[in-house]
Scaffold this active site. Structure first.
Site, PDB file in Angstrom:
ATOM      1  N   ARG A 200      -5.345   7.555   3.245  1.00  0.00           N
ATOM      2  CA  ARG A 200      -4.025   7.124   2.757  1.00  0.00           C
ATOM      3  C   ARG A 200      -3.403   8.128   1.782  1.00  0.00           C
ATOM      4  NH1 ARG A 200      -3.700   0.958   0.805  1.00  0.00           N
ATOM      5  NH2 ARG A 200      -3.781   1.812  -1.270  1.00  0.00           N
TER       6      ARG A 200
ATOM      7  N   ARG B  70     -18.421  14.868  13.314  1.00  0.00           N
ATOM      8  CA  ARG B  70     -19.031  15.254  14.595  1.00  0.00           C
ATOM      9  C   ARG B  70     -20.008  16.414  14.413  1.00  0.00           C
ATOM     10  NH1 ARG B  70     -14.803  15.518  17.955  1.00  0.00           N
ATOM     11  NH2 ARG B  70     -15.251  13.759  19.310  1.00  0.00           N
TER      12      ARG B  70
ATOM     13  N   THR C 259       4.200   2.298   5.732  1.00  0.00           N
ATOM     14  CA  THR C 259       2.802   1.844   5.765  1.00  0.00           C
ATOM     15  C   THR C 259       2.031   2.753   6.714  1.00  0.00           C
ATOM     16  OG1 THR C 259       1.292   0.126   6.585  1.00  0.00           O
ATOM     17  CG2 THR C 259       3.523   0.060   7.451  1.00  0.00           C
TER      18      THR C 259
ATOM     19  N   ASP D 264      -0.272   1.788   8.495  1.00  0.00           N
ATOM     20  CA  ASP D 264      -0.836   0.971   9.573  1.00  0.00           C
ATOM     21  C   ASP D 264      -0.063   1.058  10.899  1.00  0.00           C
ATOM     22  OD1 ASP D 264      -2.606   0.155   7.654  1.00  0.00           O
ATOM     23  OD2 ASP D 264      -1.628  -1.762   7.272  1.00  0.00           O
TER      24      ASP D 264
ATOM     25  N   ARG E  63      -5.469  -2.786   8.885  1.00  0.00           N
ATOM     26  CA  ARG E  63      -5.450  -4.258   8.880  1.00  0.00           C
ATOM     27  C   ARG E  63      -5.689  -4.785  10.291  1.00  0.00           C
ATOM     28  NH1 ARG E  63      -0.845  -7.021   5.968  1.00  0.00           N
ATOM     29  NH2 ARG E  63       0.462  -5.582   7.122  1.00  0.00           N
TER      30      ARG E  63
ATOM     31  N   MET F 131      -8.651   2.298   8.515  1.00  0.00           N
ATOM     32  CA  MET F 131      -7.804   1.184   8.068  1.00  0.00           C
ATOM     33  C   MET F 131      -6.860   0.734   9.183  1.00  0.00           C
ATOM     34  SD  MET F 131      -6.746   2.152   4.191  1.00  0.00           S
ATOM     35  CE  MET F 131      -7.888   1.929   2.831  1.00  0.00           C
TER      36      MET F 131
ATOM     37  N   ASP G   2       2.109  -0.978  11.951  1.00  0.00           N
ATOM     38  CA  ASP G   2       1.973  -2.322  12.533  1.00  0.00           C
ATOM     39  C   ASP G   2       3.295  -3.086  12.549  1.00  0.00           C
ATOM     40  OD1 ASP G   2       2.172  -2.569   9.805  1.00  0.00           O
ATOM     41  OD2 ASP G   2       0.516  -3.989   9.587  1.00  0.00           O
TER      42      ASP G   2
ATOM     43  N   ARG H 144       1.137  -4.978  -5.254  1.00  0.00           N
ATOM     44  CA  ARG H 144       1.266  -6.144  -4.370  1.00  0.00           C
ATOM     45  C   ARG H 144       1.492  -7.331  -5.306  1.00  0.00           C
ATOM     46  NH1 ARG H 144      -0.656  -4.190   0.564  1.00  0.00           N
ATOM     47  NH2 ARG H 144      -2.367  -2.686   0.454  1.00  0.00           N
TER      48      ARG H 144
ATOM     49  N   GLY I 254       0.849  -1.207   0.000  1.00  0.00           N
ATOM     50  CA  GLY I 254       0.000   0.000   0.000  1.00  0.00           C
ATOM     51  C   GLY I 254       0.876   1.246   0.000  1.00  0.00           C
TER      52      GLY I 254
ATOM     53  N   ASP J 251       5.140  -4.890   6.230  1.00  0.00           N
ATOM     54  CA  ASP J 251       5.741  -6.150   6.683  1.00  0.00           C
ATOM     55  C   ASP J 251       5.782  -7.226   5.595  1.00  0.00           C
ATOM     56  OD1 ASP J 251       3.025  -6.470   6.805  1.00  0.00           O
ATOM     57  OD2 ASP J 251       3.007  -7.443   8.771  1.00  0.00           O
TER      58      ASP J 251
HETATM   59  O1  F6P Z   1      -1.573  -1.680   4.534  1.00  0.00           O
HETATM   60  C1  F6P Z   1      -2.123  -0.472   4.206  1.00  0.00           C
HETATM   61  C2  F6P Z   1      -3.589  -0.590   3.950  1.00  0.00           C
HETATM   62  O2  F6P Z   1      -4.062   0.690   3.629  1.00  0.00           O
HETATM   63  C3  F6P Z   1      -4.404  -1.252   5.044  1.00  0.00           C
HETATM   64  O3  F6P Z   1      -4.699  -0.365   6.104  1.00  0.00           O
HETATM   65  C4  F6P Z   1      -5.627  -1.704   4.292  1.00  0.00           C
HETATM   66  O4  F6P Z   1      -6.251  -2.789   4.926  1.00  0.00           O
HETATM   67  C5  F6P Z   1      -5.045  -2.114   2.981  1.00  0.00           C
HETATM   68  O5  F6P Z   1      -3.822  -1.419   2.838  1.00  0.00           O
HETATM   69  C6  F6P Z   1      -5.902  -1.806   1.780  1.00  0.00           C
HETATM   70  O6  F6P Z   1      -5.274  -2.369   0.682  1.00  0.00           O
HETATM   71  P1  F6P Z   1      -5.643  -2.058  -0.827  1.00  0.00           P
HETATM   72  O7  F6P Z   1      -4.921  -0.812  -1.224  1.00  0.00           O
HETATM   73  O8  F6P Z   1      -5.100  -3.220  -1.557  1.00  0.00           O
HETATM   74  O9  F6P Z   1      -7.127  -1.899  -0.903  1.00  0.00           O
END
Ligand code: F6P
Length: 321
Positions: free
Chosen positions: A253, A155, A126, A128, A172, A170, A130, A72, A11, A103
């Site tokens: 994002r 709000r 990322t 995330d 994950r 988001m 994570d 990916r 991502g 990761d």
């Molecule tokens: O890993 C980053 C992320 O934005 C996650 O938070 C989310 O679950 C995923 O990628 C979404 O992936 P895609 O861009 O393949 O929809």
């Protein structure tokens, strides 16, 4: 090392461009040629490689996304894919590779390093957050600011109708985006996988808020803890709370990276290049207690993600009153 390559994978995340710029400039400063690999590992297998130029990185670091594009790739993780990747690196005389990604991308980088002897350095990119070996990943700060700004808009309209607003973010399996944006945006309830809360308990909190005159609550739900729509349906079925769902999706994002992410990207890019220049490889770079660190890639991918329980508990206290 005369020539290195850089790619972005998984991502995209705000700050990737700032990181590519840092790798290019610090590499150039050390007398290296810097090549860009387009579309992540997928592009590496397909030989989509070209020199990075000043024009490519100038006036781009303030933009989200990645000038190198990303992807990916499941093909990369096969024996055949890895071998193709190695042959492309050899064909272009790329002696070291910088991988900016999450990761999954690091696991690929670790394999390239361990099984095929490629000189690789991983930079955590990322939204995330994570990756437990580093306090922060590039893009996380921007994402939580993006989410926080949307919380206030939601709000406003929830308050006008005395509704509860549920915002799905988001991450994950990681609750960091929900936690940090929730604290920054004064959320009344944060639902994350690290602190599972039965939905009847969550519903009771919203009902209690209403009874004590708090007609509008904001709930942040991490995608790893369930969907906003499902949660709303549950609450509607078990109470008289009027509740609406918003899935923020890709809005969190994109956009211009924060100053923090740009500076982090610059520092991590520099450390990655310095390691390669020094003949060191197989490392993941990161930030711990405000110091730039590097740890073996194999260790980095094994470290469990850490969750800030104290911050979660603090929000619970603040949401009580
Ligand atoms: O890993 C980053 C992320 O934005 C996650 O938070 C989310 O679950 C995923 O990628 C979404 O992936 P895609 O861009 O393949 O929809």
């Amino acid at each position: 090392m005369k020539r290195i390559g850089v790619l972005t994978s998984g991502g995209d995340t705000p700050g990737m461009n700032a990181c590519i710029r840092s790798v290019f400039k610090t590499g150039t400063d050390l007398g290296m040629q810097v090549m860009g690999v387009y579309h992540g590992y997928k592009g590496l297998i397909e030989g989509r490689v070209d020199y990075i130029t000043h024009d490519m990185v100038e006036n781009k670091m303030h933009k989200g996304g990645t000038v190198l594009r990303t992807a990916r790739s499941s093909a990369f993780l096969t024996e055949e894919g890895m071998q193709k990747a190695v042959s492309v690196l050899n064909a272009y005389d790329i002696e070291g590779l910088v991988v900016i990604g999450g990761d999954g991308s690091f696991r690929g980088a670790a394999q390239l390093s361990e099984k095929y002897g490629v000189n690789v350095i991983g930079i955590p990119g990322t939204i995330d957050n994570d990756m437990g070996y580093t306090d922060f990943t590039i893009g996380f700060d921007t994402a939580i600011n993006n989410v926080m700004n949307e919380i206030y808009k939601i709000r406003d309209t929830m308050r006008a109708h005395d509704r509860v607003g549920v915002i799905e973010v988001m991450g994950r399996l990681c609750g960091d985006i929900a936690l940090w944006a929730g604290v920054g945006g004064a959320a009344d309830l944060i639902l994350v996988p690290e602190r599972p809360m039965p939905w009847d308990e969550a519903t009771n909190i919203l009902v209690a808020n209403k009874l004590r005159g708090k007609l509008t609550s904001i709930v942040l739900i991490a995608e790893g803890a369930g969907s906003a729509e499902d949660f709303c349906e549950y609450v509607r079925a078990h109470s008289d709370v009027e509740i609406k769902a918003t899935v923020l999706g890709y809005i969190q994002r994109g956009g211009n990276p924060s100053a923090f992410d740009r500076v982090l990207a610059a520092k991590l890019g520099q450390r990655a290049v310095e390691l390669l220049a020094d003949g060191q490889s197989g490392f993941a770079v990161g930030i711990k207690h405000n110091d730039i660190i590097n740890v073996p890639l194999l260790d980095a991918v094994k470290v469990n993600d850490t969750f800030d329980d104290k911050l979660y508990d603090l929000n619970t206290i603040m949401a009580k009153f």
